[in-house]
Scaffold this active site. Structure first.
Site, PDB file in Angstrom:
ATOM      1  N   LEU A  66       0.889  -1.219  -0.088  1.00 47.51           N
ATOM      2  CA  LEU A  66       0.083  -0.191  -0.101  1.00 47.51           C
ATOM      3  C   LEU A  66       0.973   1.490  -0.082  1.00 47.51           C
ATOM      4  O   LEU A  66       2.035   1.243   0.620  1.00 47.51           O
ATOM      5  CB  LEU A  66      -1.023   0.039   1.409  1.00 47.51           C
ATOM      6  CG  LEU A  66      -1.977  -0.908   1.265  1.00 47.51           C
ATOM      7  CD1 LEU A  66      -2.860  -0.787   2.683  1.00 47.51           C
ATOM      8  CD2 LEU A  66      -3.052  -1.112   0.217  1.00 47.51           C
ATOM      9  N   ASP A  67       0.313   2.314  -0.636  1.00 47.76           N
ATOM     10  CA  ASP A  67       1.323   3.432  -0.595  1.00 47.76           C
ATOM     11  C   ASP A  67       1.663   3.907   0.893  1.00 47.76           C
ATOM     12  O   ASP A  67       0.716   3.682   1.677  1.00 47.76           O
ATOM     13  CB  ASP A  67       0.588   4.653  -1.306  1.00 47.76           C
ATOM     14  CG  ASP A  67       0.436   4.447  -2.929  1.00 47.76           C
ATOM     15  OD1 ASP A  67       1.498   3.484  -3.396  1.00 47.76           O
ATOM     16  OD2 ASP A  67      -0.613   4.870  -3.756  1.00 47.76           O
ATOM     17  N   PHE A  68       2.516   4.829   0.898  1.00 48.10           N
ATOM     18  CA  PHE A  68       2.925   5.356   2.139  1.00 48.10           C
ATOM     19  C   PHE A  68       1.687   6.048   2.863  1.00 48.10           C
ATOM     20  O   PHE A  68       1.660   5.837   4.305  1.00 48.10           O
ATOM     21  CB  PHE A  68       4.036   6.434   1.963  1.00 48.10           C
ATOM     22  CG  PHE A  68       4.644   7.155   3.274  1.00 48.10           C
ATOM     23  CD1 PHE A  68       5.048   6.610   4.038  1.00 48.10           C
ATOM     24  CD2 PHE A  68       4.164   8.760   3.229  1.00 48.10           C
ATOM     25  CE1 PHE A  68       5.612   7.264   5.169  1.00 48.10           C
ATOM     26  CE2 PHE A  68       4.631   9.408   4.361  1.00 48.10           C
ATOM     27  CZ  PHE A  68       5.040   8.758   5.131  1.00 48.10           C
ATOM     28  N   GLY A  69       1.028   6.898   2.205  1.00 41.38           N
ATOM     29  CA  GLY A  69       0.007   7.652   2.738  1.00 41.38           C
ATOM     30  C   GLY A  69      -1.384   6.865   3.058  1.00 41.38           C
ATOM     31  O   GLY A  69      -2.392   7.478   3.587  1.00 41.38           O
ATOM     32  N   THR A  70      -1.345   5.730   2.396  1.00 41.65           N
ATOM     33  CA  THR A  70      -2.700   4.776   2.489  1.00 41.65           C
ATOM     34  C   THR A  70      -2.659   3.881   3.678  1.00 41.65           C
ATOM     35  O   THR A  70      -1.634   3.506   3.941  1.00 41.65           O
ATOM     36  CB  THR A  70      -2.774   4.060   1.088  1.00 41.65           C
ATOM     37  OG1 THR A  70      -2.835   4.694   0.200  1.00 41.65           O
ATOM     38  CG2 THR A  70      -3.954   3.228   1.425  1.00 41.65           C
TER      39      THR A  70
END
Length: 80
Positions: A66-70
């Site tokens: 998952l993306d860093f901000g997700t």
């Protein structure tokens, strides 16, 4: 030869990873926002889901990222 300079440094993440389910094959976790799925190429980005989980689940492998901000659910294989 292409040299990639990764200048991104993730801020520290104090949130814990919640283990929602585990058996002998998989672990399902809730990844907090602001935590890398995998450690970055920059040595300052060591903290990650994988780095934290490998202490309790040696040999674990991420099935996806998952993306860093997700934030959200992640499936982690207990071994290859």
């Amino acid at each position: 030869m292409t040299v990639i300079n990764d200048t991104f440094i993730a801020p520290p993440c104090s949130e814990q990873i919640d283990v929602l389910y585990e058996d002998h094959q998989i672990v399902i976790i809730n990844k907090p926002s602001g935590l890398l799925s995998l450690s970055g190429k920059n040595p300052a980005n060591l903290d990650s889901v994988h780095h934290r989980l490998v202490r309790d689940y040696p040999g674990c492998s991420l099935v996806h990222r998952l993306d860093f901000g997700t934030s959200g659910l992640m499936v982690v294989a207990r071994d290859k």
